[in-house]
Scaffold this motif. Structure first.
Motif, PDB file in Angstrom:
ATOM      1  N   THR A  15       0.849  -1.192   0.000  1.00 51.63           N
ATOM      2  CA  THR A  15       0.000   0.000   0.000  1.00 51.63           C
ATOM      3  C   THR A  15       0.890   1.249   0.000  1.00 51.63           C
ATOM      4  N   ASN A  16       0.264   2.387  -0.188  1.00 50.14           N
ATOM      5  CA  ASN A  16       1.015   3.641  -0.098  1.00 50.14           C
ATOM      6  C   ASN A  16       1.526   3.871   1.320  1.00 50.14           C
ATOM      7  N   GLY A  17       0.858   3.303   2.300  1.00 49.41           N
ATOM      8  CA  GLY A  17       1.360   3.372   3.679  1.00 49.41           C
ATOM      9  C   GLY A  17       2.674   2.623   3.823  1.00 49.41           C
ATOM     10  N   HIS A  18       2.773   1.442   3.221  1.00 47.24           N
ATOM     11  CA  HIS A  18       4.032   0.692   3.232  1.00 47.24           C
ATOM     12  C   HIS A  18       5.131   1.485   2.533  1.00 47.24           C
ATOM     13  N   VAL A  19       4.796   2.033   1.367  1.00 49.71           N
ATOM     14  CA  VAL A  19       5.781   2.797   0.596  1.00 49.71           C
ATOM     15  C   VAL A  19       6.288   3.982   1.418  1.00 49.71           C
ATOM     16  N   ASP A  20       5.387   4.639   2.144  1.00 48.59           N
ATOM     17  CA  ASP A  20       5.772   5.754   3.005  1.00 48.59           C
ATOM     18  C   ASP A  20       6.791   5.315   4.061  1.00 48.59           C
ATOM     19  N   ILE A  21       6.538   4.199   4.714  1.00 46.05           N
ATOM     20  CA  ILE A  21       7.471   3.687   5.730  1.00 46.05           C
ATOM     21  C   ILE A  21       8.814   3.328   5.090  1.00 46.05           C
ATOM     22  N   ILE A  22       8.778   2.728   3.912  1.00 47.10           N
ATOM     23  CA  ILE A  22      10.015   2.369   3.210  1.00 47.10           C
ATOM     24  C   ILE A  22      10.817   3.626   2.878  1.00 47.10           C
ATOM     25  N   GLU A  23      10.159   4.620   2.301  1.00 55.61           N
ATOM     26  CA  GLU A  23      10.856   5.856   1.927  1.00 55.61           C
ATOM     27  C   GLU A  23      11.477   6.529   3.145  1.00 55.61           C
ATOM     28  N   ARG A  24      10.748   6.601   4.228  1.00 54.11           N
ATOM     29  CA  ARG A  24      11.254   7.261   5.432  1.00 54.11           C
ATOM     30  C   ARG A  24      12.360   6.447   6.092  1.00 54.11           C
ATOM     31  N   SER A  25      12.229   5.128   6.082  1.00 50.33           N
ATOM     32  CA  SER A  25      13.284   4.266   6.642  1.00 50.33           C
ATOM     33  C   SER A  25      14.583   4.407   5.861  1.00 50.33           C
ATOM     34  N   ALA A  26      14.449   4.552   4.550  1.00 51.89           N
ATOM     35  CA  ALA A  26      15.633   4.680   3.695  1.00 51.89           C
ATOM     36  C   ALA A  26      16.420   5.950   3.991  1.00 51.89           C
ATOM     37  N   LYS A  27      15.786   6.924   4.628  1.00 52.59           N
ATOM     38  CA  LYS A  27      16.482   8.154   5.033  1.00 52.59           C
ATOM     39  C   LYS A  27      17.196   7.984   6.377  1.00 52.59           C
ATOM     40  N   VAL A  28      16.809   6.969   7.133  1.00 53.77           N
ATOM     41  CA  VAL A  28      17.373   6.746   8.462  1.00 53.77           C
ATOM     42  C   VAL A  28      18.510   5.718   8.434  1.00 53.77           C
ATOM     43  N   PHE A  29      18.353   4.691   7.585  1.00 55.35           N
ATOM     44  CA  PHE A  29      19.314   3.590   7.550  1.00 55.35           C
ATOM     45  C   PHE A  29      20.096   3.599   6.238  1.00 55.35           C
ATOM     46  N   ASN A  30      21.335   3.096   6.298  1.00 53.20           N
ATOM     47  CA  ASN A  30      22.159   3.001   5.093  1.00 53.20           C
ATOM     48  C   ASN A  30      21.529   2.050   4.076  1.00 53.20           C
ATOM     49  N   LYS A  31      20.935   0.974   4.588  1.00 57.17           N
ATOM     50  CA  LYS A  31      20.306  -0.025   3.715  1.00 57.17           C
ATOM     51  C   LYS A  31      19.049  -0.539   4.400  1.00 57.17           C
ATOM     52  N   VAL A  32      17.977  -0.655   3.619  1.00 51.16           N
ATOM     53  CA  VAL A  32      16.724  -1.227   4.121  1.00 51.16           C
ATOM     54  C   VAL A  32      16.395  -2.423   3.246  1.00 51.16           C
ATOM     55  N   ILE A  33      16.184  -3.555   3.895  1.00 50.79           N
ATOM     56  CA  ILE A  33      15.759  -4.773   3.202  1.00 50.79           C
ATOM     57  C   ILE A  33      14.281  -4.958   3.505  1.00 50.79           C
ATOM     58  N   VAL A  34      13.465  -4.843   2.477  1.00 53.34           N
ATOM     59  CA  VAL A  34      12.033  -5.088   2.624  1.00 53.34           C
ATOM     60  C   VAL A  34      11.847  -6.580   2.383  1.00 53.34           C
ATOM     61  N   ALA A  35      11.431  -7.283   3.425  1.00 47.90           N
ATOM     62  CA  ALA A  35      11.383  -8.743   3.401  1.00 47.90           C
ATOM     63  C   ALA A  35       9.935  -9.233   3.376  1.00 47.90           C
ATOM     64  N   VAL A  36       9.564  -9.855   2.278  1.00 46.67           N
ATOM     65  CA  VAL A  36       8.216 -10.394   2.107  1.00 46.67           C
ATOM     66  C   VAL A  36       8.148 -11.752   2.791  1.00 46.67           C
ATOM     67  N   LEU A  37       7.274 -11.840   3.758  1.00 48.66           N
ATOM     68  CA  LEU A  37       7.101 -13.077   4.515  1.00 48.66           C
ATOM     69  C   LEU A  37       6.119 -13.998   3.811  1.00 48.66           C
ATOM     70  N   HIS A  38       6.533 -15.235   3.655  1.00 41.72           N
ATOM     71  CA  HIS A  38       5.600 -16.269   3.215  1.00 41.72           C
ATOM     72  C   HIS A  38       4.973 -16.821   4.486  1.00 41.72           C
ATOM     73  N   ASN A  39       3.794 -16.315   4.824  1.00 43.83           N
ATOM     74  CA  ASN A  39       3.121 -16.677   6.067  1.00 43.83           C
ATOM     75  C   ASN A  39       2.173 -17.840   5.811  1.00 43.83           C
ATOM     76  N   ARG A  40       2.482 -18.982   6.392  1.00 42.46           N
ATOM     77  CA  ARG A  40       1.658 -20.179   6.191  1.00 42.46           C
ATOM     78  C   ARG A  40       0.285 -20.063   6.841  1.00 42.46           C
ATOM     79  N   ASN A  41       0.113 -19.066   7.733  1.00 42.58           N
ATOM     80  CA  ASN A  41      -1.166 -18.889   8.409  1.00 42.58           C
ATOM     81  C   ASN A  41      -2.140 -18.018   7.619  1.00 42.58           C
TER      82      ASN A  41
END
Length: 164
Positions: A15-41
């Motif tokens: 969502t655009n909410g996720h994108v917002d968190i990613i963009e802002r995190s990228a300003k705080v950390f040298n590298k951000v790994i967005v990790a997609v969880l394969h949730n069996r539940n």
């Protein structure tokens, strides 16, 4: 020392909410790994591969963000990536209890890993992947809630003529 953070989630869809968190995190950390969880539940609408592709398209202009996928315990993945921080977005007080429990167990499993909470931008405080899917299922407009190509993917998934 380079700072590496992992932002985990199911991102079904991003969502655009996720994108917002990613963009802002990228300003705080040298590298951000967005990790997609394969949730069996969960029974996701989009495959892990589709979610990774949507995320890659969403953040293609942010050079210090990497998209990946994982199974298993988050803390094991974080260690494997040599990260020291987990990024989590908080929309409302209702998110805090769950996130506090997750952060506490992760801290118990590895005291060297910190959880970094980011409050969502107010314009996205109501937004979740579940709400977006519900709106799209009834063919209502999701513009402004998700990136445009994600909206198109949602409409295709829910189309009566879709093979999915």
């Amino acid at each position: 020392m380079a700072s590496v953070a992992v932002y985990p989630g199911s991102f079904d869809p991003v969502t655009n909410g996720h994108v917002d968190i990613i963009e802002r995190s990228a300003k705080v950390f040298n590298k951000v790994i967005v990790a997609v969880l394969h949730n069996r539940n969960k029974d996701p609408l989009f495959s892990v591969e589709e979610r990774v592709a949507m995320l890659q398209d969403s953040i293609k202009d942010i050079p210090n963000v990497e998209i990946d996928a994982f199974n298993g315990l988050l803390i094991d993945y974080v260690r494997h990536k040599n990260a020291k921080t987990i990024v989590r977005g908080l929309r409302a007080v209702s998110d805090f209890e769950y996130e506090m429990q997750a952060a506490s167990i992760n801290r118990k499993l590895d005291p060297d890993v910190e959880t970094f909470f980011m409050m969502t931008n107010n314009q996205y405080s109501y937004l979740s992947s579940s709400i977006v899917k519900e709106v799209a299922k009834y063919e209502a407009n999701v513009d402004g809630l998700v990136p445009s190509f994600v909206a198109q993917s949602l409409y295709e998934k829910y189309s009566p003529f879709s093979s999915s």
